[in-house]
Design a protein around this motif. Structure first.
Motif, mmCIF file in Angstrom:
data_model
loop_
_atom_site.group_PDB
_atom_site.id
_atom_site.type_symbol
_atom_site.label_atom_id
_atom_site.label_comp_id
_atom_site.label_asym_id
_atom_site.label_seq_id
_atom_site.Cartn_x
_atom_site.Cartn_y
_atom_site.Cartn_z
ATOM 1 N N GLY A 119 0.824 -1.217 -0.027
ATOM 2 C CA GLY A 119 0.042 -0.185 0.065
ATOM 3 C C GLY A 119 1.115 1.129 0.008
ATOM 4 O O GLY A 119 1.925 1.344 0.483
ATOM 5 N N SER A 120 0.285 2.309 -0.671
ATOM 6 C CA SER A 120 1.280 3.438 -0.903
ATOM 7 C C SER A 120 1.376 4.428 0.673
ATOM 8 O O SER A 120 2.173 4.905 0.857
ATOM 9 N N LYS A 121 0.330 3.967 1.508
ATOM 10 C CA LYS A 121 0.486 4.542 2.782
ATOM 11 C C LYS A 121 1.385 4.043 3.520
ATOM 12 O O LYS A 121 2.111 5.103 4.324
ATOM 13 N N ILE A 124 4.594 6.186 2.734
ATOM 14 C CA ILE A 124 4.662 7.691 3.142
ATOM 15 C C ILE A 124 5.421 7.423 4.438
ATOM 16 O O ILE A 124 6.487 8.420 4.739
ATOM 17 N N TYR A 145 -4.108 14.856 2.241
ATOM 18 C CA TYR A 145 -4.205 13.725 2.912
ATOM 19 C C TYR A 145 -3.624 13.782 4.191
ATOM 20 O O TYR A 145 -2.493 14.110 4.425
ATOM 21 N N TYR A 148 0.098 12.433 5.469
ATOM 22 C CA TYR A 148 1.330 12.965 5.473
ATOM 23 C C TYR A 148 1.783 13.610 6.992
ATOM 24 O O TYR A 148 2.923 13.548 7.239
ATOM 25 N N ASN A 191 0.479 16.137 -4.197
ATOM 26 C CA ASN A 191 -0.589 15.079 -4.885
ATOM 27 C C ASN A 191 -1.365 15.532 -5.836
ATOM 28 O O ASN A 191 -2.418 16.307 -5.268
ATOM 29 N N MET A 195 -6.320 14.894 -3.779
ATOM 30 C CA MET A 195 -7.193 14.546 -2.904
ATOM 31 C C MET A 195 -7.035 15.419 -1.563
ATOM 32 O O MET A 195 -5.999 15.653 -1.132
ATOM 33 N N ASP A 223 2.593 12.033 -4.680
ATOM 34 C CA ASP A 223 1.547 10.756 -4.211
ATOM 35 C C ASP A 223 0.506 10.772 -5.377
ATOM 36 O O ASP A 223 -0.232 11.676 -5.623
ATOM 37 N N PRO A 225 -1.904 8.443 -6.592
ATOM 38 C CA PRO A 225 -3.052 7.251 -6.405
ATOM 39 C C PRO A 225 -4.549 7.356 -7.355
ATOM 40 O O PRO A 225 -5.137 6.315 -7.603
ATOM 41 N N TYR A 226 -4.633 8.794 -7.831
ATOM 42 C CA TYR A 226 -5.924 8.844 -8.244
ATOM 43 C C TYR A 226 -5.914 9.144 -9.680
ATOM 44 O O TYR A 226 -6.955 9.663 -10.598
ATOM 45 N N SER A 252 -0.612 3.698 -6.666
ATOM 46 C CA SER A 252 -1.194 2.387 -5.827
ATOM 47 C C SER A 252 -2.300 1.696 -6.793
ATOM 48 O O SER A 252 -2.829 2.338 -7.657
ATOM 49 N N SER A 254 -4.932 0.653 -5.242
ATOM 50 C CA SER A 254 -6.074 0.382 -4.420
ATOM 51 C C SER A 254 -7.527 1.074 -5.310
ATOM 52 O O SER A 254 -8.168 0.672 -5.305
ATOM 53 N N LYS A 255 -7.166 2.342 -5.802
ATOM 54 C CA LYS A 255 -8.155 2.967 -6.329
ATOM 55 C C LYS A 255 -8.320 2.447 -7.972
ATOM 56 O O LYS A 255 -9.318 2.266 -8.505
ATOM 57 N N ARG A 263 -3.827 -4.305 -0.560
ATOM 58 C CA ARG A 263 -2.596 -3.337 -0.039
ATOM 59 C C ARG A 263 -1.490 -3.629 -1.030
ATOM 60 O O ARG A 263 -0.300 -4.278 -0.818
#
Ligand SMILES: Cc1ncc(COP(=O)(O)O)c(C=O)c1O
Length: 404
Positions: A119-121, A124, A145, A148, A191, A195, A223, A225-226, A252, A254-255, A263
């Motif tokens: 997971g990218s979380k 970070i 987010y 961070y 990012n 987000m 970052d 992810p979107y 990521s 995830s999305k 993850r």
């Protein structure tokens, strides 16, 4: 039946648990807003309220069937259960490198410039632990987010917000940044698509970020992810010439591939940076389950029709959420991308928090207050697109009925 002896009851009661001081690094780190709020929603649900949760950005749709089939077949083999390489398996790293080439036009070497993450979380956190000494400054977006901020603090660093606002199209105000003392600034988190605001970056904006970071020798952490959600042109900061010298990019599945619970994320950047982060990360975990890695490689190989199929659904939902925003008297940018809709609240509410509470307690619908992403989000709310059309329709009906 034998009665429980009184002294045994005592030993098991919560009051008997010894007290211990948590580490200083946890001071000021609250429980993640959503975990607290989910508990409140659970309590309301237990009381029969049946809250509609429009808060959390966790895709409700499944991954592509070929991804699940790959996980199942790999997991049923006898030789896929061992510890894995700290750098991820070669198939996944190659799939990531090919994906970057195909969709972002960026070359990253599969052996040296790609680090799969759980997971990218977690990435970070790893980056903060790798680079921040006590008192080093990280610039973080406000709104942004929340992770961070907490990761920087947990690593012993100091967060300095850079404010984003609607007037500047949610881009950093470089003139203001230049006026600050930047000597202790080591990291800059950016990012885009952003987000929570849904703002996209242009190449020109990425170029400005890279120029600023090069001038001040700051490591940029982008970052990303979107970039595939409701966005026709995925953009990587690494596509800017010279970016690898000063920037890392987190990405990521995830999305983009509906795999939030699996993850799987990735860090891309210069070999030197990847090796530095790996020095920390390899002491934290022991690799990712191989069938998950191989299934992620399958996901990354999906063609355009995959992204179209999920975006057709998100597009319909976004129109519905615009209706909901209209109903609440919120204003919003209709060209925003990503997995949320960000709206400015009407003057009848003092903040996004008061609007969110009014909707929760009167209409039994949970909407995220923009203030949780930083003070610059106070006058905003965020609605997640991760819900069925029926759910949005029902939320609209409830809010209409509540006459807020
Ligand atoms: C901006 C941003 N970055 C990173 C993440 C974490 O994503 P992952 O599931 O890869 O850890 C999220 C998740 O909500 C996010 O919104």
């Amino acid at each position: 039946m034998q009665q429980t002896p009184i002294n045994m009851e005592k030993t098991n009661s919560a009051s008997q648990v010894m007290s211990i001081n948590t580490a200083k690094r946890l001071e000021g780190i609250g429980e993640y807003y959503f975990s607290q709020k989910l508990r409140e929603i659970e309590t309301l649900n237990k009381a029969g309220k049946q809250i509609i949760n429009l808060g959390i950005g966790s895709p409700d749709l499944p991954p592509h069937p070929s991804v699940i089939a790959q996980l199942q077949s790999q997991a049923s083999l006898p030789n896929t259960h061992a510890y894995q390489n700290y750098k991820g398996c070669a198939q996944l790293r190659t799939a990531i490198s090919d994906w970057y080439k195909k969709w972002y036009g960026v070359s990253v070497d599969a052996d040296t410039e790609v680090l799969p993450l759980i997971g990218s979380k977690e990435g970070i956190m790893h980056i903060c632990m790798t680079y921040l000494n006590e008192g080093d400054i990280a610039l973080v977006p406000n709104p942004g987010y929340p992770t961070y901020r907490s990761a920087v603090k947990l690593a012993g660093g100091v967060c300095v917000d850079y404010e984003l606002n609607e007037t500047l199209g949610w881009a950093p105000n470089f003139a203001l940044l230049e006026q600050q003392d930047l000597t202790r600034v080591k990291l800059l988190f950016v990012n885009y698509p952003h987000m929570p605001t849904g703002q996209q970056a242009s190449e020109a904006l990425f170029q400005k970020i890279i120029d600023f970071a090069t001038k001040h020798q700051i490591l940029v952490v982008h970052d990303n992810p979107y970039s595939f959600i409701l966005n026709q042109q995925p953009l990587s900061i690494l596509s800017i010439p010279g970016a690898k010298a000063v920037a890392l990019e987190l990405n990521s599945l995830s999305k983009s591939h509906n795999m939030a619970g699996w993850r799987v994320g990735v860090l891309c950047g210069a070999q030197e940076r990847i090796n530095e982060v790996l020095r920390f990360k390899s002491n934290m975990d022991s690799g990712m389950f191989l069938p998950v890695q191989l299934a992620a490689a399958t996901a990354l190989g999906l063609d355009e029709s995959w992204y179209q199929s999920i975006n057709n659904i998100y597009q319909q939902r976004r129109s519905k959420v615009f209706e909901l925003m209209d109903l609440l008297g919120c204003t919003y940018a209709s060209n925003q991308v990503g997995m949320f809709v960000w709206g400015k609240i009407p003057g009848t509410f003092t903040s996004g928090y008061t609007l969110s509470d009014a909707v929760l307690y009167n209409a039994q619908v949970f909407i995220t207050p923009g203030g949780i992403f930083g003070s610059a989000g106070d006058q905003y709310i965020r609605i997640s697109l991760c819900g069925s059309m029926e759910k949005f329709e029902q939320a609209i009906q409830r809010i209409q009925a509540a006459q807020l």
